[in-house]
Write an enzyme that holds these catalytic residues in place. Sequence first.
Site, PDB file in Angstrom:
ATOM      1  N   GLU A 261       5.065   2.693  -4.851  1.00 49.69           N
ATOM      2  CA  GLU A 261       6.078   3.136  -3.912  1.00 49.69           C
ATOM      3  C   GLU A 261       6.105   4.662  -3.786  1.00 49.69           C
ATOM      4  O   GLU A 261       6.238   5.378  -4.785  1.00 49.69           O
ATOM      5  CB  GLU A 261       7.458   2.612  -4.357  1.00 49.69           C
TER       6      GLU A 261
ATOM      7  N   THR B  47       6.772   0.470   3.814  1.00 50.89           N
ATOM      8  CA  THR B  47       6.009  -0.354   2.855  1.00 50.89           C
ATOM      9  C   THR B  47       5.379  -1.560   3.549  1.00 50.89           C
ATOM     10  O   THR B  47       4.219  -1.898   3.304  1.00 50.89           O
ATOM     11  CB  THR B  47       6.914  -0.888   1.727  1.00 50.89           C
TER      12      THR B  47
HETATM   13  C1  GP9 Z   1      11.661  -2.627  -0.335  1.00 46.89           C
HETATM   14  C2  GP9 Z   1      10.583  -1.697  -0.714  1.00 46.89           C
HETATM   15  C3  GP9 Z   1      10.818  -0.351  -0.125  1.00 46.89           C
HETATM   16  O1  GP9 Z   1      11.455  -3.929  -0.717  1.00 46.89           O
HETATM   17  O2  GP9 Z   1       9.353  -2.209  -0.414  1.00 46.89           O
HETATM   18  O3  GP9 Z   1      10.569  -0.336   1.208  1.00 46.89           O
HETATM   19  P1  GP9 Z   1      10.408   1.029   2.022  1.00 46.89           P
HETATM   20  O4  GP9 Z   1      11.785   1.570   2.257  1.00 46.89           O
HETATM   21  O5  GP9 Z   1       9.595   1.967   1.215  1.00 46.89           O
HETATM   22  O6  GP9 Z   1       9.727   0.619   3.252  1.00 46.89           O
HETATM   23 MN    MN Z   2       7.726   2.054   0.389  1.00 49.08          MN
END
Ligand code: GP9
Ligand code: MN
Length: 623
Positions: free
Chosen positions: A249, A291
């Site tokens: 992330e 994401t």
């Molecule tokens: C949420 C995580 C974050 O499940 O994948 O998402 P993002 O805000 O980075 O798109």
């Molecule tokens: Mn993300």
Amino acid sequence: MKTKQFHLPLYMIASILFGLKTLLVYMFIFDMSIDNLMQAILFFLNPFISAFAFFGLSIWFKGKYQKLFICIGAFIGTIIVWANTMFYRDFTDFITIPVMFQANNAGDVTNSISTLFHWTDPLLFIDVITLVFLSFKQATTSYIRRKKLSILSLSAVMVLANLLLAEVARPHLYTNVYDREDIVKNIGLFNYHLYDIGLQSMTTSQKVFADGSKLNEIKDYVNEHVKSKEKSDLFGIAEDKNLIFVSLESVQSFVIGNKVNGEEITPFLNDLTENSYYFENFYHQVAQGKTSDSEFLVGNSLYPLPGGAVFFVRGQNEYHAMPERLAEQGYSSAVFHANDKSFWNRNIMYDSMGYQKFFDETAYEITKENSVGWGLKDQSFFTQSMKYLEDLPQPFYSKFITLTNHHPYGLGEEDTSIEAFDSESETVNQYFQTVRYTDEAIQQFFKQLKQAGLYENSVIVLMGDHYGISEYEYDALGQYFGEEIDAYDDIQLQRVPFFIHIPGQEGKVMSKISGQIDVKPTLLHLLGVDTTHDIGFGTDLFTKQRKDFIAFRDGSFVSDKYVYTEETCYERGTGRILAEDTNSSNPSVCEPVKDQVQKELDYSDDIVYGDLFRFYDLNDKSE
Ligand code: GP9
Ligand code: MN
């Protein structure tokens, strides 16, 4: 009674106040560049033109309904402006219709929302309060009703002039959209929203009328311009091995090999560059779906959409995604992510992409102690995932999505190993600490894989999903780099780490440009899967002959030699400006690539909006 004649009618006051407010938001919240004089004029005028066109409609109502129309209109308009400012702080972008339907995400973003809220935000409502106050005070404005036709014509002329002059300020504004900012600064925030509504209805009808005929043209393009003609030396090297993919992330490449306060930020990942294939010029290519867009790129080798997350907008299309392709080779598949299963519409989209299992937050024990920010902390996430992973039928394709290094990057003291950076932005300061936490979580996961006996027989892939520090924080990030961040640097900052770790192999640092679009063919080939008939826009990163550009969703790109962004063509490496082609009569060396980028994005959109894989049977080799 006579003094009434000198009253500025309420709709005029509303137009001035609301216009002024919108302009201030343009100037102080939205970071929009002005490219020419015409654009500057439109930038300053369009908030007033839109406001006048809207509030002018009030004179079609009688007496108190005029005031009601104005006050309610100003209130709703302010909510729209406010929502856009909050959204902008996180995404450096404007809200689109598909993004609004991502309401299921609302619960999870509350944490972020509270940090995106700024104490000055309530000031946005000052004009609404003033208008309510004046409505009570001001005598009826109904005498104005006599002028309704002239006001309407004046509004229409002004709006039309605005729309036409916008095309002068930014040629092909309506036909060649790659940046929503262009639309907003030229025709205004509210016209932009109307434009977006029109666009979304068009794309919806596109699916209804699509047939498979376009696919042949796209396939020819892919065969000629995208696919490598020969196999790489590594083809099939990891045949039948498990594939463990970890989405990191918000981890950007600039942290790799770098220090903060004299300490390494990612000691484990730094070491990993020594015995993995590490792609140092690997770019994320996500758009509004963050994401989920990165998951889409990786899974399909198709581009995300220009508006909204494709996971939402086209969650039930036919895809030929990685899990499905691997299932044909006897692989099982599972996603591990300790969040609500409907976030980003994952539960629906994962089915469409062929994932067999999804271990969402209900698979984990989540307590106050083991969570922070968006939920379960990564270290506990990996630990708790191990039992499920060990139970998966082998060979498996598993995807882990980390969460702790998510905006706003909060972390308890007990998990903090390095000092925060010292700048005006808490987000930037804490980012280094949560990245370090992720680094430690990955180190621990490697250990756990070894203990479980899974390490040796697996290929482990790590990839940053997208940027973590948005443009909004570039002043503070500039303090870290000791220099201001410009548009060229911004593109360089879109690099995210990409590691392919094959136990027993030495690896290599790979410097050629690469991106998320390339992941699917690269990994499938390592596992020995033939992709001759797949349609996608990425290339196997281990082949010599490769497409030489990485396209971004807004039409900008990086090629071996050039970087093109914000209508400026740079020499890659030096950042020297080669051409500023704000109008098409001044072509630059970037032009041919720019055209190809646009063509590819359009082809990808044709596939996704038209759901064209409905018409394509991958296993029918006669296709
Ligand atoms: C949420 C995580 C974050 O499940 O994948 O998402 P993002 O805000 O980075 O798109
Ligand atoms: Mn993300």
